[in-house]
Motif scaffolding. Structure first.
Motif, PDB file in Angstrom:
ATOM      1  N   THR A 112       0.843  -1.197   0.000  1.00 10.47           N
ATOM      2  CA  THR A 112       0.000   0.000   0.000  1.00 10.47           C
ATOM      3  C   THR A 112       0.875   1.243   0.000  1.00 10.47           C
ATOM      4  O   THR A 112       1.949   1.268   0.599  1.00 10.47           O
ATOM      5  N   HIS A 113       0.406   2.259  -0.698  1.00 15.03           N
ATOM      6  CA  HIS A 113       1.051   3.570  -0.715  1.00 15.03           C
ATOM      7  C   HIS A 113       0.361   4.445   0.329  1.00 15.03           C
ATOM      8  O   HIS A 113      -0.842   4.323   0.556  1.00 15.03           O
ATOM      9  N   ALA A 114       1.132   5.292   1.012  1.00 14.29           N
ATOM     10  CA  ALA A 114       0.570   6.110   2.096  1.00 14.29           C
ATOM     11  C   ALA A 114      -0.212   5.217   3.049  1.00 14.29           C
ATOM     12  O   ALA A 114      -1.379   5.472   3.364  1.00 14.29           O
ATOM     13  N   SER A 115       0.454   4.178   3.527  1.00 10.30           N
ATOM     14  CA  SER A 115      -0.216   3.110   4.283  1.00 10.30           C
ATOM     15  C   SER A 115      -0.854   3.595   5.570  1.00 10.30           C
ATOM     16  O   SER A 115      -1.865   3.040   6.015  1.00 10.30           O
ATOM     17  N   GLY A 116      -0.270   4.602   6.188  1.00 16.35           N
ATOM     18  CA  GLY A 116      -0.806   5.089   7.457  1.00 16.35           C
ATOM     19  C   GLY A 116      -1.831   6.193   7.319  1.00 16.35           C
ATOM     20  O   GLY A 116      -2.318   6.724   8.326  1.00 16.35           O
ATOM     21  N   ALA A 117      -2.209   6.526   6.091  1.00 12.10           N
ATOM     22  CA  ALA A 117      -3.174   7.612   5.861  1.00 12.10           C
ATOM     23  C   ALA A 117      -4.587   7.034   5.812  1.00 12.10           C
ATOM     24  O   ALA A 117      -5.166   6.835   4.749  1.00 12.10           O
ATOM     25  N   TYR A 118      -5.126   6.742   6.971  1.00 12.69           N
ATOM     26  CA  TYR A 118      -6.462   6.170   7.094  1.00 12.69           C
ATOM     27  C   TYR A 118      -7.197   6.874   8.231  1.00 12.69           C
ATOM     28  O   TYR A 118      -6.594   7.572   9.059  1.00 12.69           O
ATOM     29  N   ILE A 119      -8.508   6.699   8.259  1.00 15.76           N
ATOM     30  CA  ILE A 119      -9.341   7.239   9.333  1.00 15.76           C
ATOM     31  C   ILE A 119     -10.115   6.091   9.965  1.00 15.76           C
ATOM     32  O   ILE A 119     -10.739   5.303   9.249  1.00 15.76           O
TER      33      ILE A 119
ATOM     34  N   THR B 129     -13.828  13.171  12.437  1.00 18.98           N
ATOM     35  CA  THR B 129     -12.941  13.920  11.546  1.00 18.98           C
ATOM     36  C   THR B 129     -13.767  14.936  10.779  1.00 18.98           C
ATOM     37  O   THR B 129     -14.553  14.584   9.899  1.00 18.98           O
ATOM     38  N   LYS B 130     -13.605  16.205  11.107  1.00 20.08           N
ATOM     39  CA  LYS B 130     -14.430  17.251  10.519  1.00 20.08           C
ATOM     40  C   LYS B 130     -13.876  17.780   9.199  1.00 20.08           C
ATOM     41  O   LYS B 130     -14.602  18.360   8.401  1.00 20.08           O
ATOM     42  N   SER B 131     -12.586  17.587   8.957  1.00 20.72           N
ATOM     43  CA  SER B 131     -11.951  18.169   7.783  1.00 20.72           C
ATOM     44  C   SER B 131     -12.311  17.389   6.520  1.00 20.72           C
ATOM     45  O   SER B 131     -11.978  16.206   6.383  1.00 20.72           O
ATOM     46  N   LEU B 132     -12.970  18.058   5.572  1.00 20.16           N
ATOM     47  CA  LEU B 132     -13.267  17.431   4.285  1.00 20.16           C
ATOM     48  C   LEU B 132     -11.991  17.214   3.476  1.00 20.16           C
ATOM     49  O   LEU B 132     -11.906  16.284   2.674  1.00 20.16           O
ATOM     50  N   LEU B 133     -11.003  18.091   3.685  1.00 23.98           N
ATOM     51  CA  LEU B 133      -9.728  17.927   2.996  1.00 23.98           C
ATOM     52  C   LEU B 133      -9.095  16.591   3.349  1.00 23.98           C
ATOM     53  O   LEU B 133      -8.626  15.852   2.481  1.00 23.98           O
ATOM     54  N   VAL B 134      -9.103  16.275   4.642  1.00 24.91           N
ATOM     55  CA  VAL B 134      -8.528  15.008   5.082  1.00 24.91           C
ATOM     56  C   VAL B 134      -9.350  13.844   4.564  1.00 24.91           C
ATOM     57  O   VAL B 134      -8.822  12.880   3.997  1.00 24.91           O
ATOM     58  N   LYS B 135     -10.672  13.902   4.732  1.00 26.02           N
ATOM     59  CA  LYS B 135     -11.535  12.788   4.344  1.00 26.02           C
ATOM     60  C   LYS B 135     -11.457  12.483   2.853  1.00 26.02           C
ATOM     61  O   LYS B 135     -11.391  11.319   2.447  1.00 26.02           O
TER      62      LYS B 135
ATOM     63  N   ASN C 119       1.619  16.688   3.297  1.00 24.95           N
ATOM     64  CA  ASN C 119       2.082  17.674   4.284  1.00 24.95           C
ATOM     65  C   ASN C 119       1.060  17.987   5.382  1.00 24.95           C
ATOM     66  O   ASN C 119       1.059  19.088   5.944  1.00 24.95           O
ATOM     67  N   MET C 120       0.218  17.023   5.701  1.00 21.31           N
ATOM     68  CA  MET C 120      -0.684  17.175   6.837  1.00 21.31           C
ATOM     69  C   MET C 120      -0.592  15.945   7.735  1.00 21.31           C
ATOM     70  O   MET C 120      -0.439  14.816   7.259  1.00 21.31           O
ATOM     71  N   PHE C 121      -0.663  16.177   9.052  1.00 18.12           N
ATOM     72  CA  PHE C 121      -0.573  15.087  10.008  1.00 18.12           C
ATOM     73  C   PHE C 121      -1.863  14.270  10.000  1.00 18.12           C
ATOM     74  O   PHE C 121      -2.964  14.827  10.047  1.00 18.12           O
TER      75      PHE C 121
ATOM     76  N   THR D 142     -10.947  13.370  -6.008  1.00 17.44           N
ATOM     77  CA  THR D 142     -10.621  12.890  -4.667  1.00 17.44           C
ATOM     78  C   THR D 142      -9.638  11.726  -4.782  1.00 17.44           C
ATOM     79  O   THR D 142      -9.414  11.169  -5.866  1.00 17.44           O
ATOM     80  N   ALA D 143      -9.063  11.341  -3.638  1.00 18.64           N
ATOM     81  CA  ALA D 143      -8.130  10.209  -3.627  1.00 18.64           C
ATOM     82  C   ALA D 143      -8.816   8.935  -4.095  1.00 18.64           C
ATOM     83  O   ALA D 143      -8.222   8.122  -4.817  1.00 18.64           O
ATOM     84  N   LYS D 144     -10.065   8.739  -3.708  1.00 19.63           N
ATOM     85  CA  LYS D 144     -10.800   7.547  -4.129  1.00 19.63           C
ATOM     86  C   LYS D 144     -11.053   7.562  -5.630  1.00 19.63           C
ATOM     87  O   LYS D 144     -10.949   6.519  -6.297  1.00 19.63           O
ATOM     88  N   GLU D 145     -11.396   8.718  -6.169  1.00 20.12           N
ATOM     89  CA  GLU D 145     -11.647   8.809  -7.611  1.00 20.12           C
ATOM     90  C   GLU D 145     -10.381   8.509  -8.410  1.00 20.12           C
ATOM     91  O   GLU D 145     -10.434   7.830  -9.450  1.00 20.12           O
ATOM     92  N   ARG D 146      -9.251   8.998  -7.934  1.00 23.81           N
ATOM     93  CA  ARG D 146      -7.998   8.718  -8.633  1.00 23.81           C
ATOM     94  C   ARG D 146      -7.659   7.233  -8.575  1.00 23.81           C
ATOM     95  O   ARG D 146      -7.259   6.636  -9.576  1.00 23.81           O
ATOM     96  N   ALA D 147      -7.832   6.623  -7.396  1.00 22.95           N
ATOM     97  CA  ALA D 147      -7.537   5.195  -7.249  1.00 22.95           C
ATOM     98  C   ALA D 147      -8.508   4.339  -8.056  1.00 22.95           C
ATOM     99  O   ALA D 147      -8.133   3.297  -8.606  1.00 22.95           O
TER     100      ALA D 147
END
Length: 450
Positions: free
Chosen positions: A162-169, A175-181, A229-231, A388-393
């Motif tokens: 997996t790429h960006a393996s730790g980038a999950y919710i 999680t209120k941020s739409l940018l993150v979601k 570049n976001m935690f 979005t990330a999902k659309e790209r994947a």
């Protein structure tokens, strides 16, 4: 010539499977907002010469039950394709002690070397005749089942990643941020679940959160998974998931510390702090290489790592560490990385042709290498649409998965994706590794560069 013909025949069998039966498999759609809302997708092919009359989705194995299908799909005509169903995934439960909360305290778990079906099945039919059947499965012990591949070096194996393996919710409601979601989350599943499903390579981008510790937080709590570049998530929990998984599964995991975009530049003491955390959490399970001869960790086999009980291979840019930490046996130099982040689909195909056919001018050398099949936000903007990330994947994953189902898959080492769960990447890797292990003497990869 006879060996060449035999290899080509074997490649055809690997690629096509049983074409007459039109193989099918289940994946998880990327259309839902959350994992529980995600729907199952039915996939068929590649190159299905005789499509079935209909496919049914079930909650139980239809070969041993008389239940009616939850979903009935007909009218399949294309030789390769997928179709989203209205069947929602809901909450997943891993039996055999493989749920994280169970595994944290377990002394042992059930071994599933051939995988274990979750209660989601797909079956194809002509009339009432059952043709093929598949299930959505998790595979925590698949490497142990590949006994013929146990002595092959890691650089010869196909490792699903997996790429960006730790980038999950884990909790979308908090999680209120739409940018993150929508744009920064890159996986449906946490790292524990990724490993249980069968992923064996994790890509970690690390940031340093330089806040004071008056609230009682320790220095190690300042290391976080970052994406764009976001935690996103604290690193410590990810490392503990990796450790617990290898202790229970006896499998190998390649852990790649691939980038350090926040807080590390010109701060060797921050790199040192990260190394101390890695050694603290993984020191007992990380492979120790022979530094004196500059050993390449990719030359080690699954069996060799298992025998010494050190099955986490840590890739890390040791040149960033001060002496003597830069000579630690726990750290392996990074493998070669290749990414499609800024490529369109045509460029991605050409790039894969260069890498996976192992042409004389290919940059792939005789060491471990990693192929990141991903699309960046910038690439989406080049197409005049902010995807979005999902659309790209959803666009790139099925295409790469299909291309790897051909002879190119025989040359793969590590293939990493965002949202891997909309492919059968793990099953594909298992089939390729089984093929390679039993046909090593016939493999001459130059002849399949077509």
């Amino acid at each position: 010539m006879r060996k060449i013909l035999l290899l080509l025949l074997q490649c055809h069998l690997l690629v096509a499977g049983v074409s007459a039966s039109c193989p099918i498999f289940l994946t998880i759609s990327l259309a839902g907002k959350t994992l529980a809302d995600a729907c199952l997708e039915i996939n068929w092919g590649p190159d299905c010469y005789a499509p079935p009359e209909w496919i049914g989705i079930y909650r139980e194995d239809p070969s041993v039950s008389n239940l009616a299908p939850e979903v009935h799909i007909s009218g399949i005509q294309n030789r390769t394709g997928k179709r989203q169903t209205p069947f929602k995934l809901g909450k997943l439960h891993f039996p055999g002690g493989w749920d994280r909360q169970d595994a944290e305290q377990a002394l042992s778990v059930t071994s599933y070397p051939k995988g274990k079906c979750l209660p989601y099945y797909a079956a194809s039919y002509n009339g009432t005749e059952l043709l093929t059947i598949d299930c959505l499965k998790f595979q925590p012990n698949w490497m142990a089942h590949l006994t013929d591949a146990a002595h092959m070096p890691l650089k010869r194996l196909f490792l699903p990643g997996t790429h960006a393996s730790g980038a999950y919710i884990t909790n979308y409601s908090k999680t209120k941020s739409l940018l993150v979601k929508d744009y920064l989350v890159a996986q449906h599943f946490d790292v524990w679940s990724q490993l249980v499903f069968g992923i064996r390579y994790l890509d970690l981008s690390i940031g340093y959160r330089n806040t004071d510790t008056k609230d009682g937080n320790s220095e190690v709590d300042k290391f976080w998974i970052v994406n764009e570049n976001m935690f996103i998530n604290p690193l410590t929990g990810v490392l503990r998931d990796v450790r617990r998984f290898v202790e229970l599964s006896n499998e190998v995991v390649v852990l790649d510390f691939s980038s350090f975009p926040i807080g590390f530049y010109k701060h060797t003491e921050v790199y040192s702090g990260l190394f101390q955390l890695i050694r603290q959490e993984l020191g007992d399970v990380a492979y120790e290489r022979n530094v004196s001869i500059n050993e390449h960790c990719a030359d080690r086999s699954f069996e060799e790592l298992r025998l010494v009980g050190r099955q986490v291979v840590i890739l890390f840019p040791t040149q960033e560490l001060p002496h003597p930490e830069n000579e630690s046996e726990l750290l392996c130099p990074p493998w070669q990385r290749f990414s499609t982040s800024y490529m369109n689909m045509s460029e991605t195909l050409d790039y894969m042709r260069l890498l996976f056919s192992k042409k004389p001018d290919s940059p792939v050398q005789d060491d471990g290498w990693i192929f990141h099949a991903v699309k960046s936000i910038e690439q989406a903007l080049n197409n005049h649409k902010l995807q979005t990330a999902k659309e790209r994947a959803a666009l790139i994953n099925p295409r790469v998965n299909l291309w790897l189902s051909g002879p190119w898959g025989l040359n793969a080492n590590v293939v990493a994706m965002d949202y891997f769960s909309n492919t059968n990447l793990v099953d594909l890797a298992i089939r390729v590794n089984a093929f390679l292990a039993t046909n090593q003497k016939f493999i001459n990869l130059e002849i399949i560069s077509r």
